[in-house]
Design an enzyme around this catalytic site. Structure first.
Site, PDB file in Angstrom:
ATOM      1  NE  ARG A 108      17.190  -2.962  26.681  1.00 31.63           N
ATOM      2  CZ  ARG A 108      15.770  -4.092  26.251  1.00 31.63           C
ATOM      3  NH1 ARG A 108      15.422  -4.675  25.584  1.00 31.63           N
ATOM      4  NH2 ARG A 108      14.880  -3.977  27.995  1.00 31.63           N
ATOM      5  CG  HIS A 135      15.195  -5.764  32.124  1.00 24.82           C
ATOM      6  ND1 HIS A 135      15.169  -4.328  32.298  1.00 24.82           N
ATOM      7  CD2 HIS A 135      14.201  -5.880  31.234  1.00 24.82           C
ATOM      8  CE1 HIS A 135      14.433  -4.325  31.085  1.00 24.82           C
ATOM      9  NE2 HIS A 135      13.823  -5.389  30.940  1.00 24.82           N
ATOM     10  CB  CYS A 273      10.628  -9.731  31.731  1.00 15.47           C
ATOM     11  SG  CYS A 273      11.651 -11.173  30.764  1.00 15.47           S
ATOM     12  NE  ARG A 318       9.559  -2.898  31.522  1.00 19.21           N
ATOM     13  CZ  ARG A 318      10.760  -2.633  31.367  1.00 19.21           C
ATOM     14  NH1 ARG A 318      10.498  -3.164  29.752  1.00 19.21           N
ATOM     15  NH2 ARG A 318      11.523  -2.426  30.675  1.00 19.21           N
TER      16      ARG A 318
END
Ligand code: CP
Ligand code: NVA
Length: 331
Positions: A108, A135, A273, A318
């Site tokens: 990331r 993303h 998100c 996720r």
């Protein structure tokens, strides 16, 4: 057609076919069922992954850590100040070192070119856990949540992204919707519309999959009859503090409100998100309230906490989807 993702990196969803994305979603569904049933699935026992974070994270880090541990793997976390990368060691050297020790690398950070270089030089699968541009792992959780909410019947539905429609999440949503036949509406001021290269790349994909991409400045038109309304923070990680004032001015008309949600389809859902500024219970939220008098930003608290909100299912997903990505690419 059989799908084999073994050895592949996940850098952006433009690199993945519709069949490959659907395969990952199916795998995530199976892994979620195993987790819910308490059935062990240590399929990657003996392997190790490293998580490189130049930016902060709650969900992505935890999803990779729990997902890797559930699969039986060892995990190392390297935070924004915890490694030599970038300061004393180049991305290329870091990639070559980590590739000698680990079976997979999550990254990331800021630059998409960095995650691409890690993939090119490490010799192991690299997963993009968010860059300034994309993303991709978020998208799998988002679509899984849409599938679950509409009994796996998602083709031809309409997802509206409201707000900063040029950010990493909005761009990625455009791609995944185009690939899966979901109509995508980007709604925000023209200054925040997605870059034309992304739109140009997605238009033919959408056409081939029987759906449409629309850009609009009218929030009331955008949400009329929509199945999914999605928003994200107005200022993303890595952007300077100075942009808040301008964004608040530009994006306040695009806050997701109860009034807007009333125009959507009867069974519509709200997604985000996360993290979200839906109240002032954060340092930044309280600071913005003190400086600009704004107590809710991209979404009203009543929508975030309301019956259409699926944000916690989305956050849980996720983990199941990231686990699917690691399993599919490392097995
Ligand atoms: N949605 C998401 O990526 O959350 P984190 O920043 O907490 O990882
Ligand atoms: N657009 C946001 C997403 C956070 C998950 C950011 O990049 O900060």
């Amino acid at each position: 057609m059989s799908v084999n993702l073994s050895g592949r990196s996940l850098l952006k969803l433009l690199d993945y076919s519709t069949e490959e994305i659907e395969y990952l979603l199916g795998l995530a569904r199976e892994l979620k069922a195993l987790k819910r049933a308490g059935t062990p699935h240590r399929y990657l026992s003996g392997k190790n992954v490293v998580l490189l974070f130049q930016k902060d994270s709650t969900r992505t880090r935890c999803a990779f850590e729990v997902g890797a541990m559930d699969l039986g793997m060892g995990v190392t976390y390297l935070g924004p100040s915890g490694s030599q990368m970038g300061k004393k060691e180049s991305i290329e050297d870091t990639a070559r070192v980590l590739g000698r020790m680990y079976d997979g690398i999550e990254f990331r950070g800021y630059l998409q070119s960095d995650v691409e270089e890690l993939a090119a030089k490490s010799g192991v699968p690299v997963w993009n856990g968010l860059t300034d541009d994309w993303h991709p792992t978020q998208m799998l959780a988002d679509i899984m949540t849409v599938q679950e909410s509409f009994d796996y019947d998602i083709k031809g539905r309409t997802l509206v992204f409201m707000g900063d429609a040029e950010n990493n999440v909005a761009r990625s949503l455009m791609v995944v919707c185009a690939k899966l036949g979901v109509n995508f509406i980007a709604c925000g001021p023209r200054a925040c519309w997605p870059a034309s290269d992304v739109v140009d790349a997605c238009m033919p994909i959408a056409a081939a999959n029987g759906c449409e991409i629309t850009l609009t400045e009218d929030p009331f038109e955008a949400v009329r009859g929509a199945d999914v309304v999605y928003t994200d923070v107005w200022v993303s990680m890595g952007e300077p503090d100075e942009v808040w004032e301008k964004r608040i001015q530009l994006l306040t008309p695009y806050r997701v409100t109860e009034e807007l949600m009333e125009l959507t389809a009867p069974d519509s859902i709200f997604l985000h998100c996360l993290p979200s500024f839906h109240d002032t219970n954060t340092t930044i939220g309280a600071d913005i309230a003190a400086r600009f008098g704004v107590t809710e930003m991209e979404v009203e608290d009543a929508v975030f906490e309301g019956p259409r909100s699926r944000v916690m299912d989305e956050a849980e997903n996720r983990m199941h989807t990231i686990k699917a990505v690691m399993y599919a690419t490392l097995k």
